[in-house]
Design a protein around this motif. Sequence first.
Motif, PDB file in Angstrom:
ATOM      1  N   PRO A  33     -38.306   0.753 -39.571  1.00 12.27           N
ATOM      2  CA  PRO A  33     -37.929  -0.487 -40.412  1.00 12.27           C
ATOM      3  C   PRO A  33     -37.559  -1.832 -39.524  1.00 12.27           C
ATOM      4  CG  PRO A  33     -35.963   0.452 -40.359  1.00 12.27           C
ATOM      5  CD  PRO A  33     -37.135   1.361 -39.342  1.00 12.27           C
ATOM      6  N   PRO A  34     -38.403  -2.375 -38.962  1.00 14.66           N
ATOM      7  CA  PRO A  34     -38.132  -3.492 -38.027  1.00 14.66           C
ATOM      8  C   PRO A  34     -38.254  -4.732 -39.018  1.00 14.66           C
ATOM      9  CG  PRO A  34     -40.437  -3.051 -37.762  1.00 14.66           C
ATOM     10  CD  PRO A  34     -40.030  -1.778 -38.712  1.00 14.66           C
ATOM     11  N   GLU A  35     -37.260  -5.678 -38.576  1.00 18.07           N
ATOM     12  CA  GLU A  35     -37.412  -6.986 -39.388  1.00 18.07           C
ATOM     13  C   GLU A  35     -38.303  -7.680 -38.397  1.00 18.07           C
ATOM     14  OE1 GLU A  35     -33.792  -9.221 -39.627  1.00 18.07           O
ATOM     15  OE2 GLU A  35     -34.703 -10.890 -40.593  1.00 18.07           O
ATOM     16  N   HIS A  41     -38.155  -4.177 -28.698  1.00 23.13           N
ATOM     17  CA  HIS A  41     -37.890  -3.901 -27.047  1.00 23.13           C
ATOM     18  C   HIS A  41     -37.602  -2.299 -26.966  1.00 23.13           C
ATOM     19  CE1 HIS A  41     -33.930  -3.268 -29.145  1.00 23.13           C
ATOM     20  NE2 HIS A  41     -33.809  -4.727 -29.594  1.00 23.13           N
ATOM     21  N   GLY A  43     -35.256  -0.683 -26.904  1.00 21.65           N
ATOM     22  CA  GLY A  43     -34.387   0.105 -27.722  1.00 21.65           C
ATOM     23  C   GLY A  43     -34.983   0.447 -29.155  1.00 21.65           C
ATOM     24  N   HIS A  44     -35.874  -0.295 -29.478  1.00 22.24           N
ATOM     25  CA  HIS A  44     -36.663   0.126 -30.852  1.00 22.24           C
ATOM     26  C   HIS A  44     -37.690   1.055 -30.423  1.00 22.24           C
ATOM     27  CE1 HIS A  44     -36.107  -4.355 -31.898  1.00 22.24           C
ATOM     28  NE2 HIS A  44     -35.708  -3.889 -33.019  1.00 22.24           N
ATOM     29  N   THR A 231     -29.418   3.251 -36.433  1.00 24.55           N
ATOM     30  CA  THR A 231     -28.304   3.434 -35.252  1.00 24.55           C
ATOM     31  C   THR A 231     -27.007   3.269 -35.906  1.00 24.55           C
ATOM     32  OG1 THR A 231     -29.002   1.164 -35.033  1.00 24.55           O
ATOM     33  CG2 THR A 231     -29.779   2.611 -33.487  1.00 24.55           C
ATOM     34  N   ARG A 262     -27.385   3.516 -30.252  1.00 18.61           N
ATOM     35  CA  ARG A 262     -28.210   2.540 -29.731  1.00 18.61           C
ATOM     36  C   ARG A 262     -28.578   2.673 -28.217  1.00 18.61           C
ATOM     37  NH1 ARG A 262     -28.694  -1.940 -32.986  1.00 18.61           N
ATOM     38  NH2 ARG A 262     -29.341  -3.487 -31.440  1.00 18.61           N
ATOM     39  N   LEU A 263     -29.728   2.384 -27.775  1.00 15.99           N
ATOM     40  CA  LEU A 263     -29.921   2.193 -26.486  1.00 15.99           C
ATOM     41  C   LEU A 263     -29.339   0.803 -26.057  1.00 15.99           C
ATOM     42  CD1 LEU A 263     -31.307   3.004 -23.717  1.00 15.99           C
ATOM     43  CD2 LEU A 263     -33.370   1.923 -24.561  1.00 15.99           C
ATOM     44  N   MET A 270     -30.547  -6.529 -25.166  1.00 22.04           N
ATOM     45  CA  MET A 270     -31.089  -5.656 -26.239  1.00 22.04           C
ATOM     46  C   MET A 270     -31.111  -6.363 -27.619  1.00 22.04           C
ATOM     47  SD  MET A 270     -32.820  -3.302 -25.192  1.00 22.04           S
ATOM     48  CE  MET A 270     -32.239  -2.002 -24.236  1.00 22.04           C
ATOM     49  N   SER A 271     -31.144  -7.550 -27.615  1.00 28.15           N
ATOM     50  CA  SER A 271     -31.024  -8.195 -28.875  1.00 28.15           C
ATOM     51  C   SER A 271     -32.049  -9.407 -28.958  1.00 28.15           C
ATOM     52  CB  SER A 271     -29.688  -8.683 -28.854  1.00 28.15           C
ATOM     53  OG  SER A 271     -29.684 -10.169 -29.645  1.00 28.15           O
ATOM     54  N   LYS A 272     -32.648  -9.037 -30.159  1.00 33.24           N
ATOM     55  CA  LYS A 272     -33.831 -10.246 -30.343  1.00 33.24           C
ATOM     56  C   LYS A 272     -33.418 -11.508 -30.427  1.00 33.24           C
ATOM     57  CE  LYS A 272     -35.249  -7.499 -33.929  1.00 33.24           C
ATOM     58  NZ  LYS A 272     -35.884  -7.170 -35.251  1.00 33.24           N
TER      59      LYS A 272
HETATM   60  P1  ATP Z   1     -31.807  -6.574 -32.801  1.00 35.29           P
HETATM   61  O1  ATP Z   1     -30.075  -6.194 -32.781  1.00 35.29           O
HETATM   62  O2  ATP Z   1     -32.424  -6.588 -31.179  1.00 35.29           O
HETATM   63  O3  ATP Z   1     -32.224  -7.785 -33.412  1.00 35.29           O
HETATM   64  P2  ATP Z   1     -32.176  -5.026 -34.960  1.00 35.29           P
HETATM   65  O4  ATP Z   1     -31.441  -3.862 -35.264  1.00 35.29           O
HETATM   66  O5  ATP Z   1     -31.588  -6.258 -35.563  1.00 35.29           O
HETATM   67  O6  ATP Z   1     -32.346  -5.271 -33.564  1.00 35.29           O
HETATM   68  P3  ATP Z   1     -34.256  -4.364 -36.464  1.00 35.29           P
HETATM   69  O7  ATP Z   1     -35.736  -4.778 -36.424  1.00 35.29           O
HETATM   70  O8  ATP Z   1     -33.737  -4.336 -37.807  1.00 35.29           O
HETATM   71  O9  ATP Z   1     -33.730  -4.871 -35.384  1.00 35.29           O
HETATM   72  O10 ATP Z   1     -34.629  -2.685 -35.973  1.00 35.29           O
HETATM   73  C1  ATP Z   1     -35.560  -1.753 -36.462  1.00 35.29           C
HETATM   74  C2  ATP Z   1     -34.975  -0.303 -36.340  1.00 35.29           C
HETATM   75  O11 ATP Z   1     -34.798  -0.071 -34.693  1.00 35.29           O
HETATM   76  C3  ATP Z   1     -33.522  -0.199 -36.993  1.00 35.29           C
HETATM   77  O12 ATP Z   1     -33.709   1.090 -37.367  1.00 35.29           O
HETATM   78  C4  ATP Z   1     -32.495  -0.025 -35.754  1.00 35.29           C
HETATM   79  O13 ATP Z   1     -31.425   0.713 -36.025  1.00 35.29           O
HETATM   80  C5  ATP Z   1     -33.415   0.089 -34.491  1.00 35.29           C
HETATM   81  N1  ATP Z   1     -32.935  -0.487 -33.240  1.00 35.29           N
HETATM   82  C6  ATP Z   1     -32.477  -1.708 -32.880  1.00 35.29           C
HETATM   83  N2  ATP Z   1     -32.142  -1.576 -31.785  1.00 35.29           N
HETATM   84  C7  ATP Z   1     -31.992  -0.625 -31.362  1.00 35.29           C
HETATM   85  C8  ATP Z   1     -31.752  -0.129 -30.085  1.00 35.29           C
HETATM   86  N3  ATP Z   1     -31.266  -0.932 -29.261  1.00 35.29           N
HETATM   87  N4  ATP Z   1     -31.527   1.442 -29.846  1.00 35.29           N
HETATM   88  C9  ATP Z   1     -32.019   2.138 -30.727  1.00 35.29           C
HETATM   89  N5  ATP Z   1     -32.424   1.753 -31.928  1.00 35.29           N
HETATM   90  C10 ATP Z   1     -32.530   0.320 -32.221  1.00 35.29           C
END
Ligand code: ATP
Length: 559
Positions: A33-35, A41, A43-44, A231, A262-263, A270-272
């Motif tokens: 479920p990405p936003e 990245h 992590g995703h 996560t 989380r990775l 590791m943050s968008k």
């Molecule tokens: P960011 O903090 O980078 O913006 P996010 O969690 O807001 O990441 P989403 O698009 O909401 O990004 O994430 C989609 C999926 O990927 C979610 O289920 C989230 O838990 C997982 N995810 C995001 N970052 C990581 C990570 N570093 N390691 C593992 N899974 C991740």
Amino acid sequence: MDIPKKNLNFIEQIVENDLKEGKNGGRIQTRFPPEPNGYLHIGHAKAICMDFGIAEHYNGICNLRFDDTNPVKEDVEYVDSIQKDIQWLGYHWANIYYASDYFQQLWDLAVKLIKDGKAYVDEQSADEIAKQKGTPTTPGVESPFRNRPIEENLALFEKMNTGEIAEGAMVLRAKIDMSSSNMHFRDPLMYRIITGHPHHRTGYTWKAYPMYDYAHGQSDYFEGVTHSLCTLEFEVHRPLYDWFIDQFADTDYRPHQNEFNRLNITYTVMSKRKMLQLVQEGIVTGWDDPRMPTICGLRRRGYTPASIHSFIDKIGYTKYDGLIDLSLLEHSVREDLNANATRVSVVTDPIKLILTNYPEGKTEILEAGNNPEKEEAGSHEIPFTKELYIEREDFMEDAHKKYFRLTVGNEVRLKNAYIIKCTGFKKDDNGIVTEVYAEYDPMTKSGMPDSSRKVKGTIHWVSVENALSVELRLYDRLFTVENLNEEKERDFREMLNPNSLTINTKAKAEPWLKEAKPLENFQFQRIGYFNVDPDSTPDKLVFNRTVSLKDSWAKEQQK
Ligand code: ATP
Ligand code: MG
């Protein structure tokens, strides 16, 4: 591509137990479920391997769902890139869904909740609401609007969506428990107003947008998700996830949320949000800058899908957050490229070597094996001439005994060619060596009587006459600090490595590389792994250093 079986351990166990108990009729359905507010990245990639991996392993399905409930930051550019990256990793979703497809359904359920007396419109500011939240050990304060009549709530909720009400002036809150020990139960926000930004799919149709905690679980429910994997930071949200499901679920089926760690990787973010800042401020050249931990950055850097899968497999999934050493990621790509990348010769800091006893104007075509690890990879041709480029550091004027490369009187093997003996050199007025002289031994070429004669050193070379001038982009860590998460007080941009990119424009490559295609991987012998950057033109190849040859991770493990 064959995707290796992942190290799914505890989540796998949960799924297997659920299957044994016959939960949800033995059906397995996950979602990624990405936003769409940025590029994916590494992590995703960890989450993707989990979501798709579980579905694949248990004959279920995994859908791609865009969690597009905040139009301010979302864009179709991201929607497209996310699909491309998932496919590149080798996965196929069953369906593509959008949370925005459920805006009407979500709205209707919110209305139902209001009618049940379980939601209300609050007219306080975000600050006031925050102040009333209390702390985990002290109860919160109830909003003065908490007990307004249902009819009034319904009318105001309608208005929240017409554009009559300014952003921030009203929110819809679930009416749960302002003294709950779980802060997420203290009348969480369900809807907020956003009027100034069109949604990438629904335009200006909606002005009231659902919040994550409400929208996510319901979207899971609408779709029939059985395991909503996410996560660890969502663990504390799980009771609220369940509460919302309880309000609406009218069948035996219900989705369950399970969390894994989380990775995080050393020396990177590791943050968008932070990555977007790096892009917008021109600190990197784009989301696909090879220094970025994005999937597209890693791809451009020369990472292969297989190397990312093997990395994710090595780190596994646990219930506690940690920090993974960047060298483990590098180790994974090095392992893959060592097995699969074609060996070529590129001289990074060239100095001329002249073979004084080699005929002027002669060119011999020699053969270079493509990969000693892989016989079937075959070989390619390399031209050999009187004048060659060698690495400046492969010659030493005053060498110590253990120096097995070129120094006057020493013999070395020229890779895939002859043994030569250094006879002299020339310096310029500044004392810089400009040419090295040697004599070759014609009997030492492959197929000749002395071909297997051993000398202690082997060096690589490129024919001067046929050399290609190429550009090398050498990357280092993007940040100088190991754990950026620990540096809460400092702006992350203060910790950037000023030397994260070095450009080498003097390198000389063997002519066979002229045919190399964008993103193709190579091992530059004795130097490192490189791939062709899409910035390359017919006149000038540009290479990215994926990773150097030396494996600090493997060394650490041997200690
Ligand atoms: P960011 O903090 O980078 O913006 P996010 O969690 O807001 O990441 P989403 O698009 O909401 O990004 O994430 C989609 C999926 O990927 C979610 O289920 C989230 O838990 C997982 N995810 C995001 N970052 C990581 C990570 N570093 N390691 C593992 N899974 C991740
Ligand atoms: Mg998120």
